[in-house]
Design an enzyme around this catalytic site. Structure first.
Site, short mmCIF file in Angstrom:
data_model
loop_
_atom_site.label_atom_id
_atom_site.label_comp_id
_atom_site.label_asym_id
_atom_site.label_seq_id
_atom_site.Cartn_x
_atom_site.Cartn_y
_atom_site.Cartn_z
N LYS A 191 26.30 40.38 37.70
CA LYS A 191 27.43 39.89 36.90
C LYS A 191 28.26 38.94 37.74
O LYS A 191 28.86 39.35 38.74
CB LYS A 191 28.33 41.03 36.44
CG LYS A 191 29.37 40.55 35.42
CD LYS A 191 30.50 41.52 35.20
CE LYS A 191 31.60 41.37 36.20
NZ LYS A 191 32.28 40.06 36.17
N GLU A 265 31.63 44.68 50.00
CA GLU A 265 32.18 43.61 50.85
C GLU A 265 33.55 43.31 50.28
O GLU A 265 33.65 42.71 49.20
CB GLU A 265 31.31 42.35 50.77
CG GLU A 265 29.90 42.53 51.27
CD GLU A 265 29.81 42.62 52.77
OE1 GLU A 265 30.81 42.30 53.46
OE2 GLU A 265 28.76 43.02 53.26
N CYS A 299 37.28 35.64 51.90
CA CYS A 299 37.61 37.01 52.34
C CYS A 299 37.83 37.08 53.84
O CYS A 299 38.61 37.89 54.32
CB CYS A 299 36.52 37.98 51.90
SG CYS A 299 34.88 37.43 52.34
N GLU A 395 46.49 40.69 51.72
CA GLU A 395 45.58 39.56 51.53
C GLU A 395 46.22 38.63 50.49
O GLU A 395 46.42 39.03 49.34
CB GLU A 395 44.24 40.09 51.03
CG GLU A 395 43.19 39.02 50.92
CD GLU A 395 41.81 39.58 50.55
OE1 GLU A 395 41.74 40.42 49.65
OE2 GLU A 395 40.81 39.13 51.14
#
Ligand code: NAI
Length: 783
Positions: A191, A265, A299, A395
């Site tokens: 997906k 991840e 990331c 983040e």
């Protein structure tokens, strides 16, 4: 712009890449898409949503929201296709992967433009970085398919893999997921992220062009609800997820106890450390790639700048000057440095995080103009922040660099590691001694020395701590898509021997204590359980560990952190010594095991345990890392590091051999352990204290608790200072996996599958792999 103006400003004029081909492709597809299931595109679904170009808000296409039925159809197709796909010779799979690599190259311009239209990233990046890396990944894994039979004997594919990917590198993340899965003989249901599904659909088309057997690759579009349907589908063997830590946690909870393999991840807040002897101009240029590459939506973006105090002012000046020269604008313009943020929602998240928290720091925004429309955010630097500021901890996932200063290398390491994440780090210094002293101290899966954001299929990528687990790429990435061949038997629970009807007099209290921090410690709760032989003889008592005892043991294990820095040679010697001391008392241990179990395997079990100690003594200085040849000036040193503190629920059925089989690989690799001994037969473990005490094992490296695992497991699995839990006792896998989400600790759950602890498969690489994390350190090397 006139020629005169160009000469005066030396500025670039616009150099737009044409969108015509990509737009024509969308028109050909009817501007609306279904899913790709069983080798064919379905008609658009009942529920659709728009995919927009974030640079101008234009609708690019209508996409279908994948329903549970769509996911089910895709899983069924993948299941049907899998046995045949896996049965193909590796060479045949290699040829398909090679064909995909070639087709990606053939259509690279179309892929690059479509990616830029859909995601907003500069065409320079999609053309020169994303798409070439995609092709490289398929080439590399064509090689892995070719080599599988020869190099991975005894491994087989997992089956059907559910793969969920984010929007920041849409096609590259697809390649990272699909290439290794297919190479190893799995089939997939993937997906893409809801903002960026178009290149995945173009990829589906090239799967058709390559003649890939139907059902091997299935692509279902949709948002988180479609993701949830994949995660909860009962006929999927593995979930591979890249995205936010928050969703990663939810997926860990949702799959707990299901037996599905899982790799995550997740996010990061990677430090970018500049020492005072660094080549400052290179370090400034590196920052452009660290935090303004892909608008900072990376990331492993170097989003926390740590600068040594003495050069901070000069460095910030240079950096601001460079920032002011960055061009933000139309991503299709080849002269643009910074493109559009992926979606208005993400733009809002960035804006809110900065506006709410920037007050305490000093803010500098790039001077260049921003386009009036579309999702754009200026390159931003915020200095003078407190290390605890949300901007230093959270983040942001945007082009925002948060910075503070440090004085000494030790302080730099402390600041760098002051985060719940552990994905990547960059170190800038001209001093090779300093760089290579710092690299092992950084808690991260990837470290770049005098570089940043470098990726290659040959070097595993992935994090530690809350950045998730598992690696993508390299040899280590393959283990996430294979399992040991063969079918495991079910694990039968063993109940403790009940007390006989006629109790004998207990006599003196012989309650064995726990073994914590190198000392014998009384149970905090003061409770004990009797251990009876099947013949009705009282063999002794053991303490019942509670939460507090677990905490004490974890604390002792933490305090023994120096063990991680010992040499393999020293650890080997200690393991041999444990073996020697066990050998000296072999008969006593054998008699004890026989008395508890009522069997006659004691002597054989002790011999096997001694041999196992020797096996890991042998491995302690031989389970080496690797130096990966990467096609960038340098090498990636894949260093094996201990995981940290491992809590292990030892198997019930082999009271000594089971404990040794978990303890030995863990401590051989530099971990410290908290072992919960066999529940029905704990006395082999409590006798083992004396063997440890006489074998020079430093205090806290091995800690042993007794009592029901149902009491110890929740405390171990939820403890924030435990880095991994290995659960080899029955009925607890789901609980352990669920409780592990707090700090996203690694779990190795037996899922009620039995292990034959006497078999050769019960030792070796599988255990060493679980006991280590691979850190890839990229260092400049050669020309
Ligand atoms: P996300 O984690 O929600 O989305 C990633 C993927 O997971 C998408 O395909 C999404 O549809 C899917 N998903 C969402 N909820 C799900 C669920 N409950 N079950 C299964 N799949 C689910 O990330 P999002 O919302 O796009 O971005 C939010 C933040 O996440 C960003 O601001 C950024 O901080 C972080 N992020 C980190 C990434 C990384 O690579 N580390 C990538 C993307 C986002």
């Amino acid at each position: 712009m006139t020629v005169k103006e160009i000469f005066e400003t030396m500025d670039y004029g616009p150099a737009p890449e044409s969108a015509a081909e990509a737009l024509a492709w969308l028109v050909d597809a009817g501007d609306s898409f279904g899913h790709f299931i069983d080798g064919a595109f379905t008609a658009p679904g009942a529920e659709t949503f728009e995919s927009r170009n974030p640079a101008n808000g234009n609708v690019l296409a209508l996409l279908s929201q994948g329903s549970a039925q769509d996911v089910d159809a895709a899983v069924k197709a993948a299941r049907r296709a899998q046995p045949k796909w896996a049965a193909l010779p590796g060479h045949a799979r290699a040829r398909y992967l090679y064909a995909l690599a070639r087709l990606v190259q053939k259509h690279s311009r179309l892929f690059a433009v479509l990616e830029t239209l859909d995601n907003g990233k500069p065409i320079r990046e999609s053309r020169d970085i994303d798409i070439p890396l995609v092709a490289r990944h398929f080439y590399y894994h064509a090689g892995m398919a070719q080599l599988m039979e020869a190099e991975l004997p005894g491994r087989e594919p997992l089956g059907v893999c559910g793969q969920i990917i984010p929007w920041n590198f849409p096609l590259l993340m697809l390649a990272w997921k699909i290439a290794p899965a297919l190479a190893m003989g799995n089939t997939v249901v993937l997906k893409p992220a809801e903002y960026t599904s178009l290149t995945a659909l173009l990829f589906a088309q090239i799967c058709q062009e390559a003649g890939l057997p139907k059902g091997v690759v299935n692509i279902v579009t949709g948002d988180g609800r479609t993701g949830e349907a994949i995660v909860s589908h009962p006929d999927i063997d593995k979930i591979a997820f890249t995205g936010s830590t928050e969703v990663g946690r939810r997926i860990r909870e949702a799959t707990a106890g299901s037996g599905k393999a899982l790799t995550l991840e997740l996010g990061g807040k990677s430090p970018y450390i500049v020492f005072d002897d660094a080549d400052l101009d290179s370090a400034v240029e590196g920052l452009v790639d660290a935090i303004w590459f892909n608008q900072g939506q990376v990331c492993c973006a170097g989003s926390r700048l740590l600068v040594q105090e003495g050069i901070a002012e000069r460095f910030y000046e240079k950096l601001k000057a460079r920032m002011d020269g960055l061009r933000v604008g139309d991503p299709l313009d080849k002269c643009i440095d910074v493109g559009a943020i992926v979606d208005p929602v993400q733009l809002q998240t960035i804006t809110r995080l900065v506006d709410d928290n920037a007050g305490e720091g000093e803010i500098h925004r790039a001077a260049g103009p921003l386009p009036e429309n579309g999702c754009f955010y200026p390159p931003t630097l915020i200095t003078g922040l407190h290390p605890a500021s949300p901007l230093m901890q959270e983040e942001i996932f945007g082009p925002v660099l948060a910075s503070t200063t440090f004085r000494t290398p030790a302080e730099a390491v402390a600041l760098a590691n002051n985060t719940r994440y552990g994905l990547a780090a960059s170190v800038w210094t001209e001093n090779v001694n300093l760089a290579l002293d710092i690299a092992p101290k950084l808690v991260a899966g990837v470290v770049w020395v005098n570089g940043t954001n470098m990726f290659d299929a040959a070097a595993g990528f992935g994090g530690v701590r809350e950045s998730g687990y598992g690696r993508e790429g390299g040899w280590e990435g393959l283990s996430a898509y294979t399992k040991p061949a063969g079918k495991a038997k079910a694990l039968n629970p063993i109940a403790p021997v009940p007390a006989p009807k006629k109790l004998e007099a207990e006599g003196l209290d012989r309650t064995a204590k726990f073994y914590i921090g190198g000392k014998q410690a009384r149970p905090d709760g003061g409770y004990a359980q009797a251990v009876w032989s099947p013949k009705g003889k009282l063999l002794g008592h053991v303490g019942i560990a509670n939460r507090k005892d677990v905490r004490n043991a974890v604390e002792a294990a933490h305090a023994a952190g120096g063990w991680a820095r010992t040499t393999g040679h020293l650890r080997a010697q200690i393991l041999y010594y444990i073996g020697e001391n066990l050998s000296a008392r072999a008969e006593e241990f054998a008699a004890r095991i026989d008395a508890m179990t009522g069997g006659k395997q004691g002597a054989k079990e002790v011999e096997a345990a001694i041999s196992r100690l020797f096996t890991y003594a042998a491995w302690a200085d031989k389970y080496d890392g690797a130096a990966h040849g990467v096609p960038i000036r340098g090498v990636a040193l894949a260093m094996k590091e201990p995981v940290g503190v491992i809590g292990a629920l030892c198997p019930d059925e082999a009271p000594l051999l089971g404990l040794v089989s978990l303890m030995a690989p863990a401590i051989a690799m530099g971990n410290r352990v908290v072992l919960a001994a066999s529940q029905p037969y704990p006395l082999a473990a409590t006798d083992f204290y004396q063997v440890l005490e006489t074998s020079d094992v430093p205090a806290g490296v091995v800690n042993i608790l007794t009592g029901p695992h149902g009491d110890t497991a929740p405390a171990l699995a939820a403890h924030m200072d435990v880095d991994a839990v290995w659960a080899f006792s029955p009925g607890l896998s789901a609980m352990v996996e669920k409780a592990s989400t707090g700090n996203l600790k690694r779990t190795w759950a037996c899922n009620d599958k039995a292990t034959d602890w006497f078999a050769p498969e019960a030792e070796g690489r599988r255990f060493l792999e679980a006991a280590t994390e691979i850190k890839n350190i990229w260092v400049p090397y050669g020309e």
